[in-house]
Motif scaffolding. Structure first.
Motif, PDB file in Angstrom:
ATOM      1  N   GLU A   1       9.420   7.502 -11.479  1.00 36.32           N
ATOM      2  CA  GLU A   1       8.161   7.806 -12.171  1.00 36.32           C
ATOM      3  C   GLU A   1       8.395   8.723 -13.372  1.00 36.32           C
ATOM      4  OE1 GLU A   1       5.726   5.956 -11.484  1.00 36.32           O
ATOM      5  OE2 GLU A   1       6.643   5.208  -9.650  1.00 36.32           O
ATOM      6  N   ALA A   2       9.302   9.675 -13.241  1.00 40.71           N
ATOM      7  CA  ALA A   2       9.606  10.583 -14.362  1.00 40.71           C
ATOM      8  C   ALA A   2      10.156   9.778 -15.541  1.00 40.71           C
ATOM      9  CB  ALA A   2      10.594  11.661 -13.925  1.00 40.71           C
TER      10      ALA A   2
ATOM     11  N   ASP B   1      -8.482   7.484  -9.795  1.00 43.00           N
ATOM     12  CA  ASP B   1      -8.334   6.051 -10.102  1.00 43.00           C
ATOM     13  C   ASP B   1      -6.903   5.586  -9.846  1.00 43.00           C
ATOM     14  OD1 ASP B   1     -10.948   6.066 -10.841  1.00 43.00           O
ATOM     15  OD2 ASP B   1     -10.609   5.722 -12.983  1.00 43.00           O
ATOM     16  N   MET B   2      -5.944   6.448 -10.181  1.00 47.53           N
ATOM     17  CA  MET B   2      -4.539   6.085  -9.954  1.00 47.53           C
ATOM     18  C   MET B   2      -4.258   5.921  -8.457  1.00 47.53           C
ATOM     19  SD  MET B   2      -2.603   8.380 -12.864  1.00 47.53           S
ATOM     20  CE  MET B   2      -0.946   8.091 -12.257  1.00 47.53           C
ATOM     21  N   HIS B   3      -4.832   6.803  -7.631  1.00 46.84           N
ATOM     22  CA  HIS B   3      -4.656   6.668  -6.172  1.00 46.84           C
ATOM     23  C   HIS B   3      -5.216   5.342  -5.691  1.00 46.84           C
ATOM     24  CE1 HIS B   3      -2.999  10.549  -5.137  1.00 46.84           C
ATOM     25  NE2 HIS B   3      -3.916  11.166  -5.860  1.00 46.84           N
ATOM     26  N   GLU B   4      -6.414   5.010  -6.171  1.00 50.67           N
ATOM     27  CA  GLU B   4      -7.045   3.766  -5.735  1.00 50.67           C
ATOM     28  C   GLU B   4      -6.220   2.559  -6.199  1.00 50.67           C
ATOM     29  OE1 GLU B   4     -11.211   3.668  -6.568  1.00 50.67           O
ATOM     30  OE2 GLU B   4     -11.477   1.797  -5.471  1.00 50.67           O
ATOM     31  N   THR B   5      -5.735   2.631  -7.441  1.00 48.35           N
ATOM     32  CA  THR B   5      -4.930   1.542  -8.000  1.00 48.35           C
ATOM     33  C   THR B   5      -3.619   1.381  -7.227  1.00 48.35           C
ATOM     34  OG1 THR B   5      -5.871   2.080 -10.165  1.00 48.35           O
ATOM     35  CG2 THR B   5      -3.930   0.638 -10.152  1.00 48.35           C
ATOM     36  N   LEU B   6      -2.994   2.522  -6.902  1.00 50.07           N
ATOM     37  CA  LEU B   6      -1.721   2.473  -6.164  1.00 50.07           C
ATOM     38  C   LEU B   6      -1.947   1.939  -4.752  1.00 50.07           C
ATOM     39  CD1 LEU B   6       1.315   3.095  -6.145  1.00 50.07           C
ATOM     40  CD2 LEU B   6       0.768   5.421  -5.414  1.00 50.07           C
TER      41      LEU B   6
ATOM     42  N   PHE C   1       2.034  11.606 -12.805  1.00 51.52           N
ATOM     43  CA  PHE C   1       2.301  10.497 -11.895  1.00 51.52           C
ATOM     44  C   PHE C   1       1.958  10.896 -10.469  1.00 51.52           C
ATOM     45  CE2 PHE C   1       6.761  12.219 -12.354  1.00 51.52           C
ATOM     46  CZ  PHE C   1       7.013  12.570 -11.036  1.00 51.52           C
ATOM     47  N   ILE C   2       1.818   9.897  -9.635  1.00 51.02           N
ATOM     48  CA  ILE C   2       1.565  10.141  -8.213  1.00 51.02           C
ATOM     49  C   ILE C   2       2.580   9.349  -7.411  1.00 51.02           C
ATOM     50  CG2 ILE C   2      -0.916  10.565  -8.536  1.00 51.02           C
ATOM     51  CD1 ILE C   2      -1.417   7.708  -7.449  1.00 51.02           C
ATOM     52  N   ILE C   3       2.877   9.845  -6.226  1.00 49.46           N
ATOM     53  CA  ILE C   3       3.727   9.066  -5.320  1.00 49.46           C
ATOM     54  C   ILE C   3       3.005   8.962  -3.984  1.00 49.46           C
ATOM     55  CG2 ILE C   3       5.875   9.736  -6.476  1.00 49.46           C
ATOM     56  CD1 ILE C   3       6.454  11.500  -3.957  1.00 49.46           C
TER      57      ILE C   3
ATOM     58  N   GLY D   1       4.704   4.505  -6.080  1.00 50.10           N
ATOM     59  CA  GLY D   1       4.430   5.475  -7.123  1.00 50.10           C
ATOM     60  C   GLY D   1       3.767   4.825  -8.316  1.00 50.10           C
ATOM     61  N   LEU D   2       3.064   5.643  -9.091  1.00 55.61           N
ATOM     62  CA  LEU D   2       2.375   5.128 -10.282  1.00 55.61           C
ATOM     63  C   LEU D   2       2.278   6.234 -11.328  1.00 55.61           C
ATOM     64  CD1 LEU D   2       0.719   2.597 -11.332  1.00 55.61           C
ATOM     65  CD2 LEU D   2      -1.312   3.820 -10.538  1.00 55.61           C
TER      66      LEU D   2
END
Ligand code: NI
Length: 158
Positions: free
Chosen positions: A131-132, A34-39, A59-61, A46-47
């Protein structure tokens, strides 16, 4: 997969500290997907999980088409400095300069619980540090600075 709502900086939830992930299960994978799709729809770099309302150290970048997931990340080495203009999907304020290390080494886990280590610099380092910070409730607007003359770089990063 689903697009999740992004928590605004006006909501004090964004200031909360996230907690370590203990179980690498399907719920975590769903969060990451979901985070990938949102980002992707937000076109950010990043998110963090806290930005979609989940207090987990995740987190993802996504930089230059390279997408990486970080679970329980720890920045174990920092060196040098750089000044780039940052923005944030949670913050509706102008992009601004933040001082970050030029080069970092980060230790984290992938979605299956396998540890990995990544050495990176420039934008990737900026993005990971940004993100950190989210995982401990810190936003780039807390760190806005005036770069030393000649040290400012002009591109923007969300
Ligand atoms: Ni952000």
């Amino acid at each position: 997969m689903a697009i999740r709502e992004i928590v605004s900086y006006t909501d004090k939830f964004i200031r909360k500290t996230s907690k370590p992930v203990k179980v690498f299960d399907e719920k975590l994978w769903e969060l990451l997907d979901d985070m990938h799709e949102t980002l992707n729809v937000s076109q950010g770099a990043g998110l963090s999980a806290v930005q979609v309302g989940v207090l987990k150290n995740v987190f993802i970048i996504n930089i230059n088409g390279m997408s990486i997931e970080f679970i329980n990340p720890v920045i174990i080495k920092k060196s040098g400095e750089q000044y780039k203009k940052e923005g944030c999907l949670s913050v509706s304020e102008p992009f601004n300069y933040v001082k970050r290390p030029k080069k970092i080494t980060v230790k984290a886990y992938d979605r299956f619980g396998n540890p990995f280590m990544l050495e990176c610099e420039d934008w990737t380092a900026v993005c990971i540090c940004h993100e950190a910070d989210h995982l401990v409730g810190v936003l780039y607007i807390d760190k806005i600075c005036v770069p030393p003359l000649g040290k400012e770089e002009d591109e923007d990063c969300v």
